[in-house]
Scaffold this motif. Sequence first.
Motif, PDB file in Angstrom:
ATOM      1  N   MET A   1       1.077  -1.230   0.116  1.00  0.00           N
ATOM      2  CA  MET A   1       0.112  -0.047  -0.146  1.00  0.00           C
ATOM      3  C   MET A   1       0.996   1.350   0.183  1.00  0.00           C
ATOM      4  O   MET A   1       1.812   1.396   0.673  1.00  0.00           O
ATOM      5  N   SER A   2       0.336   2.179  -1.160  1.00  0.00           N
ATOM      6  CA  SER A   2       1.302   3.478  -0.890  1.00  0.00           C
ATOM      7  C   SER A   2       0.528   4.582  -1.702  1.00  0.00           C
ATOM      8  O   SER A   2      -0.142   4.208  -2.548  1.00  0.00           O
ATOM      9  N   PRO A   3       0.703   5.950  -1.169  1.00  0.00           N
ATOM     10  CA  PRO A   3      -0.041   6.890  -2.014  1.00  0.00           C
ATOM     11  C   PRO A   3       0.924   7.626  -2.866  1.00  0.00           C
ATOM     12  O   PRO A   3       0.349   7.941  -4.090  1.00  0.00           O
TER      13      PRO A   3
ATOM     14  N   PHE B   1       8.706   8.733 -15.607  1.00  0.00           N
ATOM     15  CA  PHE B   1       7.480   8.517 -15.008  1.00  0.00           C
ATOM     16  C   PHE B   1       7.199   9.237 -13.878  1.00  0.00           C
ATOM     17  O   PHE B   1       8.296   9.782 -13.313  1.00  0.00           O
ATOM     18  N   HIS B   2       5.948   9.322 -13.376  1.00  0.00           N
ATOM     19  CA  HIS B   2       5.497   9.814 -11.955  1.00  0.00           C
ATOM     20  C   HIS B   2       4.988   8.917 -11.354  1.00  0.00           C
ATOM     21  O   HIS B   2       4.400   7.848 -11.587  1.00  0.00           O
ATOM     22  N   PRO B   3       5.137   9.065  -9.853  1.00  0.00           N
ATOM     23  CA  PRO B   3       4.426   8.189  -8.933  1.00  0.00           C
ATOM     24  C   PRO B   3       2.779   8.063  -9.048  1.00  0.00           C
ATOM     25  O   PRO B   3       2.452   9.077  -9.577  1.00  0.00           O
ATOM     26  N   GLN B   4       2.251   6.954  -8.702  1.00  0.00           N
ATOM     27  CA  GLN B   4       0.908   6.789  -8.655  1.00  0.00           C
ATOM     28  C   GLN B   4       0.369   6.081  -7.212  1.00  0.00           C
ATOM     29  O   GLN B   4       1.245   5.598  -6.506  1.00  0.00           O
ATOM     30  N   VAL B   5      -0.904   6.361  -7.171  1.00  0.00           N
ATOM     31  CA  VAL B   5      -1.580   5.808  -5.930  1.00  0.00           C
ATOM     32  C   VAL B   5      -1.620   4.215  -6.000  1.00  0.00           C
ATOM     33  O   VAL B   5      -2.231   4.113  -7.232  1.00  0.00           O
ATOM     34  N   VAL B   6      -1.201   3.496  -5.426  1.00  0.00           N
ATOM     35  CA  VAL B   6      -1.216   2.065  -5.285  1.00  0.00           C
ATOM     36  C   VAL B   6      -3.115   1.646  -5.411  1.00  0.00           C
ATOM     37  O   VAL B   6      -3.783   2.328  -4.681  1.00  0.00           O
ATOM     38  N   VAL B   7      -3.044   0.760  -6.346  1.00  0.00           N
ATOM     39  CA  VAL B   7      -4.515   0.357  -6.768  1.00  0.00           C
ATOM     40  C   VAL B   7      -5.174  -0.040  -5.468  1.00  0.00           C
ATOM     41  O   VAL B   7      -6.447   0.177  -5.151  1.00  0.00           O
ATOM     42  N   THR B   8      -4.694  -0.619  -4.520  1.00  0.00           N
ATOM     43  CA  THR B   8      -5.397  -1.354  -3.232  1.00  0.00           C
ATOM     44  C   THR B   8      -5.944   0.041  -2.497  1.00  0.00           C
ATOM     45  O   THR B   8      -6.967  -0.280  -1.937  1.00  0.00           O
TER      46      THR B   8
ATOM     47  N   GLY C   1      -9.297   2.393   0.790  1.00  0.00           N
ATOM     48  CA  GLY C   1      -8.326   2.957   1.154  1.00  0.00           C
ATOM     49  C   GLY C   1      -8.352   4.209   2.275  1.00  0.00           C
ATOM     50  O   GLY C   1      -7.297   4.105   3.444  1.00  0.00           O
ATOM     51  N   TRP C   2      -9.494   4.861   1.984  1.00  0.00           N
ATOM     52  CA  TRP C   2      -9.608   6.026   3.156  1.00  0.00           C
ATOM     53  C   TRP C   2      -9.862   5.568   4.536  1.00  0.00           C
ATOM     54  O   TRP C   2      -9.201   6.026   5.556  1.00  0.00           O
ATOM     55  N   SER C   3     -10.764   4.701   4.847  1.00  0.00           N
ATOM     56  CA  SER C   3     -10.964   3.821   5.961  1.00  0.00           C
ATOM     57  C   SER C   3      -9.879   3.233   6.408  1.00  0.00           C
ATOM     58  O   SER C   3      -9.593   3.498   7.860  1.00  0.00           O
ATOM     59  N   PHE C   4      -8.871   2.564   5.928  1.00  0.00           N
ATOM     60  CA  PHE C   4      -7.614   1.949   6.363  1.00  0.00           C
ATOM     61  C   PHE C   4      -6.806   3.028   6.805  1.00  0.00           C
ATOM     62  O   PHE C   4      -6.371   2.934   7.876  1.00  0.00           O
ATOM     63  N   SER C   5      -6.676   4.268   6.014  1.00  0.00           N
ATOM     64  CA  SER C   5      -5.622   5.082   6.378  1.00  0.00           C
ATOM     65  C   SER C   5      -5.919   5.785   7.725  1.00  0.00           C
ATOM     66  O   SER C   5      -5.148   6.088   8.479  1.00  0.00           O
ATOM     67  N   GLN C   6      -7.266   5.987   8.004  1.00  0.00           N
ATOM     68  CA  GLN C   6      -7.869   6.569   8.998  1.00  0.00           C
ATOM     69  C   GLN C   6      -7.583   5.637  10.222  1.00  0.00           C
ATOM     70  O   GLN C   6      -7.166   5.953  11.489  1.00  0.00           O
TER      71      GLN C   6
END
Length: 327
Positions: free
Chosen positions: A136-138, A150-157, A163-168
Amino acid sequence: MLMACSKLASTLANAYRNPVTINLDVARYADVLHMMEKGINPACEDSLLAWYPPEAQIHLDRPTVVCDKFSIIIFWYLLGAIDLPVQNVMVAATGKMSVPLARSVMCGAAANDNWRTHFSNFYPSQSKGTPGCINMSPTWFLQGHPVLKFHPQVVVTLKEFDGWSFSQAMYRLVALITAALRVMHPKLYWSSLATKLAMGLWAADKKLDEMGDHLREWASVFTALIIMCNHCSPLHHDPLSCAQWFDVMTTFSNYGIASMKIPNLGIKIAYPAGCMVARSGQIIRHGLDMANGDRTAWVWYMKDDVHEFVDIPRAGYSEYWSLTDAL
């Protein structure tokens, strides 16, 4: 939370007062390691052991700081650093990721590059948990996508599985991990904090609202997290880590006696639930056998390509005597 912070502070202080020095020059050892050495080639590891044989076999069962002969810290062993209420929060947060965890397990022929998710390295849950291994990574660079093109992306997971609920849900543990890193490796703490702030500004400038939102919710200074449930890991290095940096491993759930083997340093550590280990994943060759019960690990780490992308200098080693002010 006050009790959790007090327990962590006490464990850090006890570890610092119990240093163990091994006869190794970490910087030169890192030079010998191949950039992408995964630590699963027996011939390569035998060659390394011949060049750098451990002088003794050490078993650690209390908080300890392990240093090389020049006082560079190789890893922190923080037995009992995470109290039970925080572990329970981790259990609940992991449950939110049961679908991607289940989907992560791969069948087919085992290979050196898929051992983390190959079915042969998982064992069934005894309490309705979900074996699996997810990242998991933003801010994540896809494999084979170099920084300059290239530039970084938000991981699909994070985008597709609440993911919002998990991060909180991980805020309490993140507060502990961040505080611990500020003590264990101040250079890496400040470098990573600057990286996260710079990534937020870049996302805002490019109008990448989804990434910006995830960065705000992602409270950790670490840019990535691996969740591993009921996973036994063969001996390996973590080649995407920097030798100078720490990854932070945390473990929880209900399982019996467990240990982590670190043969290239001649060290074995007790690894019960509530343990925290901050170590140079590239330097340390480590492995875990199957546990007697359910074992979940959260491993916090950073990738240098994200730091490079926003022009943040690579943080150097953490040195034992430089930490007296923090402790």
